[in-house]
Design a protein around this motif. Structure first.
Motif, short mmCIF file in Angstrom:
data_model
loop_
_atom_site.label_atom_id
_atom_site.label_comp_id
_atom_site.label_asym_id
_atom_site.label_seq_id
_atom_site.Cartn_x
_atom_site.Cartn_y
_atom_site.Cartn_z
N GLN A 229 0.83 -1.21 0.00
CA GLN A 229 0.00 0.00 0.00
C GLN A 229 0.86 1.26 0.00
O GLN A 229 0.51 2.27 -0.61
N GLY A 230 2.01 1.19 0.68
CA GLY A 230 2.90 2.34 0.73
C GLY A 230 3.47 2.67 -0.63
O GLY A 230 3.55 3.86 -1.01
N GLN A 231 3.86 1.66 -1.38
CA GLN A 231 4.40 1.91 -2.73
C GLN A 231 3.32 2.49 -3.64
O GLN A 231 3.58 3.42 -4.40
N ALA A 232 2.10 1.97 -3.53
CA ALA A 232 1.00 2.50 -4.34
C ALA A 232 0.72 3.96 -3.99
O ALA A 232 0.46 4.78 -4.87
N LEU A 233 0.81 4.30 -2.70
CA LEU A 233 0.59 5.69 -2.27
C LEU A 233 1.67 6.60 -2.82
O LEU A 233 1.38 7.70 -3.32
N LEU A 234 2.92 6.16 -2.77
CA LEU A 234 4.02 6.98 -3.30
C LEU A 234 3.82 7.23 -4.80
O LEU A 234 4.02 8.35 -5.28
N GLU A 235 3.45 6.21 -5.52
CA GLU A 235 3.24 6.36 -6.96
C GLU A 235 2.08 7.31 -7.24
O GLU A 235 2.14 8.10 -8.19
N GLN A 236 1.04 7.24 -6.42
CA GLN A 236 -0.09 8.16 -6.57
C GLN A 236 0.33 9.60 -6.31
O GLN A 236 -0.06 10.52 -7.04
N LEU A 237 1.16 9.81 -5.30
CA LEU A 237 1.63 11.16 -4.97
C LEU A 237 2.53 11.72 -6.07
O LEU A 237 2.54 12.93 -6.33
N VAL A 238 3.27 10.84 -6.73
CA VAL A 238 4.09 11.28 -7.87
C VAL A 238 3.18 11.74 -9.01
O VAL A 238 3.40 12.81 -9.61
N VAL A 239 2.17 10.97 -9.32
CA VAL A 239 1.24 11.33 -10.41
C VAL A 239 0.53 12.65 -10.10
O VAL A 239 0.27 13.46 -10.98
N GLN A 240 0.25 12.90 -8.83
CA GLN A 240 -0.44 14.14 -8.42
C GLN A 240 0.51 15.34 -8.35
O GLN A 240 0.06 16.45 -8.10
#
Length: 245
Positions: A229-240
């Motif tokens: 979940q942490g990796q998915a969150l980091l990737e989402q924050l990069v996209v944002q």
């Protein structure tokens, strides 16, 4: 400069700033002094009111003017730039300079919250080009200059003339302020763990894996428990556009 003229100018300046506590310059007509006072104070008050519309409206006219008059009379700004006047006002409140006026406790946090929007709008920083990142775990991450994680004791985004809280909330108000591509500042609420992660990225030059390891340690769990979940969150924050490599 002639000493007599210097003393006269200083006397005038002191009186214009604080007519209740300083004597007027000898020989100057009261009507002229009142014009100087209205001109200088009026400019300061108008600039602050435009920078803190919610704060000024929430205090009401009488308390707002008491606050600005105290700031004008007693606070010594560290910059001559009018564009920095609002930041100096926030510092004045954070240092407790106006505590003797017995104004609401949420004052300094609301002022900071309102100032954040102006600072981000006027920032010369530009959003980084958003590029999907597949190696967030092994990349040293950085927080965007246009994304600020914020924590307040008071519900600053809800305060207004119709809602004046008497006590802070039991849990802090956690927000992300971000200037996006539309050149508008957007505020969004953050979950405590997301806020902790963003503050970590803000202050530590670590890889995504190191940030998640620190987060897991603060939670008392293993890295493997937060990794997917942490990796998915980091990737989402990069996209944002909130963080980048």
């Amino acid at each position: 400069m002639d000493k007599t003229l210097e003393q006269q100018l200083l006397c005038l300046a002191h009186y214009v700033r604080d007519p209740a506590g300083c004597a007027p310059p000898p020989g100057m007509e009261a009507r002229r002094l009142a014009i100087y006072r209205r001109l200088f104070y009026g400019n300061i008050e108008a600039m602050l009111a435009s920078g803190f519309p919610v704060l000024s409206a929430s205090l009401g006219s009488a308390d707002w003017h008491r606050l600005v008059q105290d700031f004008y009379a007693h606070y010594r700004c560290q910059t001559p730039l009018f564009t920095e006047l609002a930041s100096e006002f926030v510092l004045y409140l954070e240092q407790g300079a106006g505590d003797g006026l017995k104004l609401p406790q949420w004052l300094s946090e609301l002022a900071h919250y309102e100032r954040v929007e102006s600072v981000l709008l006027l920032s010369n920083a530009q959003p980084a080009a958003v590029q999907p990142m597949t190696a967030t775990l092994d990349t040293v991450l950085a927080l965007s200059d246009l994304a600020w994680p914020l924590a307040y004791q008071w519900p600053v985004c809800d305060i207004g003339p119709g809602h004046l809280p008497k006590h802070p909330l039991p849990e802090p108000t956690l927000l992300l302020a971000q200037r996006k591509a539309d050149h508008k500042v957007h505020f969004s609420r953050l979950a405590p763990l997301v806020y902790t992660l963003l503050v970590s990225v803000q202050h530590q030059q670590w890889t995504g894996r190191q940030h998640l390891a620190a987060l897991a340690d603060s939670m008392g769990v293993t890295l493997d428990a937060v990794l997917p979940q942490g990796q998915a969150l980091l990737e989402q924050l990069v996209v944002q556009g909130v963080i980048s490599g």
